[in-house]
Design a protein around this motif. Structure first.
Motif: not given
Length: 293
Positions: A142-147, A166-173, A280-291
């Motif tokens: 996700i962090h590699h993409c423009d939007d 499931v997403t992971d390894k995107d830099a946390q602001s 809040a200072a951790a490098q990444s956020i892992m998201c696990v989202a169930k529809r």
């Protein structure tokens, strides 16, 4: 053959054709400079192969992902930003179908060799049908993409009721609000690596090419925030669980542990007024989202 595999999962209005490399392709009207940079680096015959062999390939990473997604066996899986195929190469399994989406022809050719059905397309405008997948994954994408919000919304659109995103390894602001002497040290780190002939020194050509791919992972305040996940996914019917973490932990991340980053990163954060031991200072956020059904 490849398009016939994709057909049941394509949007009815999608126009997908085979390019000169025999890759199923959806035309991308505008390639941004960042998109071009990602296509070049991750499809590079040397750098892409090295990335495949060394990134996201260790046991703790596999354990974390398997705990989050469960087995991939007999599932329809869409891997957005699959690159050369690191994620499936690490996790394994026998999906019903494994669709790998990327904008890099070179990366997709590598991914095809290990079992992906490749699809060259823009992650911000996917030619796949609503609710087509049991599992949608995006690792370090996700962090590699423009939007970033648009990519997350597109990924969510593909998940069927009861399925997972499931997403992971995107830099946390929060980890990147560097300033003062902390920011200065980070900016000159490669000079020190060069002067000490450190193993961390990277050639200028490689470094420039890799940094050009990092759309939201360069400047103070870059990165994704927890709020983006909630704002995009909850209105679409997802139960969202977020796990901020550093990169030294496996399954413990899903129990709420954040781990401990390297002393160099901790020092840079301390000098920037950031407490490195907070979520809040951790490098990444892992998201696990169930529809929800």
């Amino acid at each position: 053959m490849l398009i016939s595999i994709l057909n049941p999962y394509l949007d009815p209005d999608a126009k997908v054709f085979l390019d000169r490399e025999q890759l199923p392709t959806c035309e991308i009207p505008h390639l941004s400079e960042r998109m071009k940079a990602n296509s070049y680096f991750f499809g590079h015959p040397i750098w892409g192969k090295e990335y495949f062999e060394t990134s996201h390939r260790h046991d703790i990473f596999r354990d974390r992902w398997l705990a989050a997604t469960g087995t991939w066996d007999r599932k329809v899986v869409v891997d957005i930003g699959c690159g050369p195929g690191n994620l499936y190469a690490t996790i394994g399994g026998s999906p019903q179908v494994l669709i790998g989406v990327d904008i890099s022809p070179g990366a997709l050719k590598m991914a095809r060799q290990i079992g992906y059905t490749p699809l060259l397309a823009d992650a911000q405008h996917l030619p796949l049908a609503d609710g087509c997948a049991d599992l949608v994954v995006a690792n370090a994408t996700i962090h590699h993409c423009d939007d970033m919000a648009k990519v997350l919304a597109e990924a969510a659109r593909l998940v069927k009721p009861g399925g997972l995103l499931v997403t992971d390894k995107d830099a946390q602001s929060g980890a990147l609000h560097l300033r003062g002497f902390g920011l200065f040290l980070r900016e000159i780190r490669f000079f020190f690596y060069w002067s000490m002939r450190s193993k961390y020194y990277l050639s200028e050509e490689y470094r420039n090419a890799r940094q050009a791919t990092e759309t939201h992972n360069q400047n103070p305040g870059d990165g994704i925030t927890p709020e983006v996940y909630y704002q995009i996914l909850e209105p679409l019917g997802f139960e969202v669980k977020l796990f901020p973490h550093n990169h030294d932990l496996g399954i413990e991340v899903l129990a709420g542990q954040i781990g401990r980053m390297s002393w160099k990163r901790r020092l840079v954060q301390r000098l920037s007024g950031i407490d490195p031991d907070t979520p809040a200072a951790a490098q990444s956020i892992m998201c696990v989202a169930k529809r929800t059904v």
